[in-house]
Design a protein around this motif. Structure first.
Motif, mmCIF file in Angstrom:
data_model
loop_
_atom_site.group_PDB
_atom_site.id
_atom_site.type_symbol
_atom_site.label_atom_id
_atom_site.label_comp_id
_atom_site.label_asym_id
_atom_site.label_seq_id
_atom_site.Cartn_x
_atom_site.Cartn_y
_atom_site.Cartn_z
ATOM 1 N N SER A 1 0.859 -1.181 0.000
ATOM 2 C CA SER A 1 0.000 0.000 0.000
ATOM 3 C C SER A 1 0.893 1.228 0.000
ATOM 4 C CB SER A 1 -0.892 0.004 1.241
ATOM 5 O OG SER A 1 -1.714 1.156 1.257
ATOM 6 N N TRP A 2 0.849 2.008 -1.074
ATOM 7 C CA TRP A 2 1.678 3.201 -1.207
ATOM 8 C C TRP A 2 1.438 4.120 -0.013
ATOM 9 C CZ3 TRP A 2 5.541 4.223 -4.426
ATOM 10 C CH2 TRP A 2 6.006 5.533 -4.464
ATOM 11 N N GLY A 3 2.495 4.430 0.753
ATOM 12 C CA GLY A 3 2.372 5.278 1.930
ATOM 13 C C GLY A 3 1.916 4.546 3.172
ATOM 14 N N GLY A 4 1.710 3.232 3.092
ATOM 15 C CA GLY A 4 1.196 2.469 4.219
ATOM 16 C C GLY A 4 2.271 2.033 5.197
ATOM 17 N N GLY A 5 1.871 1.924 6.447
ATOM 18 C CA GLY A 5 2.725 1.400 7.501
ATOM 19 C C GLY A 5 3.150 2.441 8.505
ATOM 20 N N THR A 6 3.067 2.059 9.771
ATOM 21 C CA THR A 6 3.525 2.883 10.881
ATOM 22 C C THR A 6 4.227 1.952 11.869
ATOM 23 O OG1 THR A 6 1.585 2.564 12.294
ATOM 24 C CG2 THR A 6 1.470 4.374 10.668
ATOM 25 N N PRO A 7 4.799 2.485 12.943
ATOM 26 C CA PRO A 7 5.381 1.607 13.957
ATOM 27 C C PRO A 7 4.369 0.628 14.559
ATOM 28 C CG PRO A 7 6.235 3.816 14.237
ATOM 29 C CD PRO A 7 5.131 3.897 13.206
ATOM 30 N N SER A 8 3.082 0.917 14.414
ATOM 31 C CA SER A 8 2.043 0.034 14.950
ATOM 32 C C SER A 8 1.646 -1.085 13.999
ATOM 33 C CB SER A 8 0.796 0.849 15.297
ATOM 34 O OG SER A 8 1.109 1.824 16.253
ATOM 35 N N GLY A 9 2.000 -0.963 12.713
ATOM 36 C CA GLY A 9 1.645 -2.015 11.766
ATOM 37 C C GLY A 9 1.121 -1.467 10.456
ATOM 38 N N PRO A 10 0.455 -2.320 9.672
ATOM 39 C CA PRO A 10 -0.050 -1.897 8.366
ATOM 40 C C PRO A 10 -1.161 -0.859 8.498
ATOM 41 C CG PRO A 10 -0.771 -4.140 8.860
ATOM 42 C CD PRO A 10 0.146 -3.719 9.967
ATOM 43 N N THR A 11 -1.214 0.061 7.545
ATOM 44 C CA THR A 11 -2.244 1.098 7.527
ATOM 45 C C THR A 11 -2.717 1.305 6.096
ATOM 46 O OG1 THR A 11 -0.684 2.910 7.164
ATOM 47 C CG2 THR A 11 -1.197 2.351 9.464
ATOM 48 N N THR A 12 -3.840 1.988 5.966
ATOM 49 C CA THR A 12 -4.286 2.424 4.652
ATOM 50 C C THR A 12 -3.297 3.473 4.164
ATOM 51 O OG1 THR A 12 -6.567 2.006 5.274
ATOM 52 C CG2 THR A 12 -6.205 3.407 3.354
ATOM 53 N N GLY A 13 -2.916 3.381 2.924
ATOM 54 C CA GLY A 13 -1.940 4.304 2.376
ATOM 55 C C GLY A 13 -2.569 5.548 1.787
#
Length: 130
Positions: free
Chosen positions: A13-25
Motif C-alpha cells: 500500500s503506497w504510503g502504508g505502515g507505521t510503527p504500529s503495523g499496516p495502515t491504509t496508504g
C-alpha cells in the motif's frame, strides 16, 4: 526481522505502515491496508526500539553504512534512484535474501537480491540503523 517476517503476504500500500503495523496508504494505496517498502522497514525496526523516517531516502541516511561483506541480518538494503535518493528499501534476511514490500498489486515477500538480474544492478548500499 521477526516482525517483518510476520507480515509476509500483507498487501503493498503506497504510503502504508507505521510503527504500529499496516495502515491504509495514500494515492495509489488509499484503498489498501498494508505497507510500502519504507513503511515495512520502519515497522520492523520500531520493534527493536529504533525510529526510522517513512521515506527511503531518509532511511538511507539513518544509521551506519555497511559494505556487502559486513551485511548482517536486519540491515537495510537499498536500490535504485541513480545518483539521487534510493527508490526502494528491503530488510536483509541473510544469504543474499531480503524481505520487502515490492510494488502496488504485490505483497510483502522474500526476494533474493544478490543474484537477482533486476535488483543486483540497482543495489545502492546498506545501512545498519541504530
Amino acid at each position: 526481522m521477526a516482525a517483518a517476517i510476520d507480515q509476509l503476504g500483507t498487501p503493498f500500500s503506497w504510503g502504508g505502515g507505521t510503527p504500529s503495523g499496516p495502515t491504509t496508504g495514500v494515492g495509489r494505496g488509499a484503498h489498501t491496508k498494508g505497507f510500502d517498502c519504507s513503511g515495512l522497514t520502519l515497522y520492523a525496526w520500531s520493534k527493536a526500539g529504533i525510529r526510522l523516517g517513512h521515506y527511503t531516502g531518509t532511511q538511507f541516511r539513518q544509521g551506519r553504512r555497511v559494505t556487502l561483506g559486513e551485511l548482517r541480518k536486519g540491515d537495510l538494503v537499498f536500490f535504485g534512484g541513480g545518483t539521487g535518493d534510493p527508490t526502494h528499501v528491503g530488510l536483509n534476511l541473510g544469504g543474499g535474501v531480503m524481505i520487502h514490500a515490492p510494488k502496488t498489486g504485490d505483497v510483502v515477500r522474500r526476494t533474493p537480491f544478490l543474484t537477482s538480474t533486476y535488483y543486483r544492478p540497482l543495489y545502492r548500499g546498506a545501512v545498519r540503523p541504530g
